[in-house]
Motif scaffolding. Sequence first.
Motif, mmCIF file in Angstrom:
data_model
loop_
_atom_site.group_PDB
_atom_site.id
_atom_site.type_symbol
_atom_site.label_atom_id
_atom_site.label_comp_id
_atom_site.label_asym_id
_atom_site.label_seq_id
_atom_site.Cartn_x
_atom_site.Cartn_y
_atom_site.Cartn_z
ATOM 1 N N VAL A 39 0.837 -1.206 0.000
ATOM 2 C CA VAL A 39 0.000 0.000 0.000
ATOM 3 C C VAL A 39 0.871 1.255 0.000
ATOM 4 O O VAL A 39 0.588 2.220 -0.719
ATOM 5 C CB VAL A 39 -0.968 -0.013 1.201
ATOM 6 C CG1 VAL A 39 -1.673 1.311 1.358
ATOM 7 C CG2 VAL A 39 -1.980 -1.128 1.040
ATOM 8 N N ALA A 40 1.947 1.250 0.770
ATOM 9 C CA ALA A 40 2.841 2.406 0.816
ATOM 10 C C ALA A 40 3.492 2.645 -0.546
ATOM 11 O O ALA A 40 3.532 3.789 -1.036
ATOM 12 C CB ALA A 40 3.907 2.200 1.881
ATOM 13 N N PHE A 41 3.991 1.579 -1.175
ATOM 14 C CA PHE A 41 4.599 1.737 -2.500
ATOM 15 C C PHE A 41 3.580 2.171 -3.535
ATOM 16 O O PHE A 41 3.899 2.939 -4.441
ATOM 17 C CB PHE A 41 5.284 0.445 -2.943
ATOM 18 C CG PHE A 41 6.563 0.160 -2.213
ATOM 19 C CD1 PHE A 41 7.396 1.176 -1.791
ATOM 20 C CD2 PHE A 41 6.938 -1.146 -1.938
ATOM 21 C CE1 PHE A 41 8.581 0.915 -1.123
ATOM 22 C CE2 PHE A 41 8.113 -1.420 -1.271
ATOM 23 C CZ PHE A 41 8.944 -0.387 -0.864
ATOM 24 N N LEU A 42 2.350 1.696 -3.413
ATOM 25 C CA LEU A 42 1.294 2.116 -4.338
ATOM 26 C C LEU A 42 1.032 3.612 -4.204
ATOM 27 O O LEU A 42 0.946 4.325 -5.214
ATOM 28 C CB LEU A 42 0.006 1.330 -4.062
ATOM 29 C CG LEU A 42 -1.209 1.723 -4.885
ATOM 30 C CD1 LEU A 42 -0.993 1.371 -6.344
ATOM 31 C CD2 LEU A 42 -2.454 1.048 -4.351
ATOM 32 N N LEU A 43 0.914 4.090 -2.978
ATOM 33 C CA LEU A 43 0.674 5.518 -2.761
ATOM 34 C C LEU A 43 1.848 6.364 -3.249
ATOM 35 O O LEU A 43 1.650 7.421 -3.862
ATOM 36 C CB LEU A 43 0.397 5.782 -1.288
ATOM 37 C CG LEU A 43 -0.917 5.215 -0.753
ATOM 38 C CD1 LEU A 43 -1.017 5.452 0.743
ATOM 39 C CD2 LEU A 43 -2.098 5.822 -1.476
ATOM 40 N N ILE A 44 3.061 5.902 -3.009
ATOM 41 C CA ILE A 44 4.246 6.640 -3.475
ATOM 42 C C ILE A 44 4.267 6.704 -4.996
ATOM 43 O O ILE A 44 4.541 7.756 -5.582
ATOM 44 C CB ILE A 44 5.535 5.999 -2.926
ATOM 45 C CG1 ILE A 44 5.632 6.239 -1.423
ATOM 46 C CG2 ILE A 44 6.772 6.543 -3.640
ATOM 47 C CD1 ILE A 44 6.729 5.438 -0.740
ATOM 48 N N VAL A 48 4.150 10.108 -7.277
ATOM 49 C CA VAL A 48 5.209 10.392 -8.244
ATOM 50 C C VAL A 48 4.632 10.541 -9.643
ATOM 51 O O VAL A 48 5.032 11.436 -10.402
ATOM 52 C CB VAL A 48 6.291 9.284 -8.207
ATOM 53 C CG1 VAL A 48 7.239 9.388 -9.383
ATOM 54 C CG2 VAL A 48 7.039 9.336 -6.893
ATOM 55 N N ALA A 49 3.670 9.733 -10.015
ATOM 56 C CA ALA A 49 3.042 9.838 -11.330
ATOM 57 C C ALA A 49 2.297 11.162 -11.473
ATOM 58 O O ALA A 49 2.336 11.785 -12.538
ATOM 59 C CB ALA A 49 2.095 8.665 -11.546
ATOM 60 N N LEU A 50 1.637 11.602 -10.409
ATOM 61 C CA LEU A 50 0.934 12.879 -10.466
ATOM 62 C C LEU A 50 1.904 14.043 -10.552
ATOM 63 O O LEU A 50 1.641 15.038 -11.242
ATOM 64 C CB LEU A 50 0.033 13.038 -9.245
ATOM 65 C CG LEU A 50 -1.209 12.135 -9.205
ATOM 66 C CD1 LEU A 50 -1.940 12.310 -7.882
ATOM 67 C CD2 LEU A 50 -2.125 12.458 -10.372
ATOM 68 N N ILE A 51 3.035 13.950 -9.865
ATOM 69 C CA ILE A 51 4.038 15.023 -9.924
ATOM 70 C C ILE A 51 4.668 15.082 -11.309
ATOM 71 O O ILE A 51 4.899 16.174 -11.837
ATOM 72 C CB ILE A 51 5.095 14.813 -8.825
ATOM 73 C CG1 ILE A 51 4.473 15.062 -7.455
ATOM 74 C CG2 ILE A 51 6.303 15.725 -9.041
ATOM 75 C CD1 ILE A 51 5.390 14.732 -6.298
ATOM 76 N N ARG A 52 4.958 13.949 -11.910
ATOM 77 C CA ARG A 52 5.565 13.937 -13.241
ATOM 78 C C ARG A 52 4.608 14.478 -14.299
ATOM 79 O O ARG A 52 5.039 15.060 -15.286
ATOM 80 C CB ARG A 52 5.962 12.516 -13.624
ATOM 81 C CG ARG A 52 7.218 12.067 -12.988
ATOM 82 C CD ARG A 52 7.660 10.768 -13.581
ATOM 83 N NE ARG A 52 8.879 10.297 -12.920
ATOM 84 C CZ ARG A 52 9.492 9.201 -13.256
ATOM 85 N NH1 ARG A 52 9.015 8.441 -14.202
ATOM 86 N NH2 ARG A 52 10.584 8.849 -12.608
#
Length: 54
Positions: A39-44, A48-52
């Motif tokens: 879950v943590a890696f999914l949220l990260i 990151v995808a939204l920032i890119r």
Amino acid sequence: MLYYTLVFLVIALIAGVLGFGGIAGASAGIAQILFFLFVAFLLISIVVALIRRV
């Protein structure tokens, strides 16, 4: 990672049914840790995808 979570969960369920409490507890603990890591890696990765994108 989610695959391994499900594998440890199944191991915990089978061990619990067969009466191996120690193995069931350990497997359930490992499954819980792996699930929260997933879950943590999914949220990260979503962040990151939204920032890119911007």
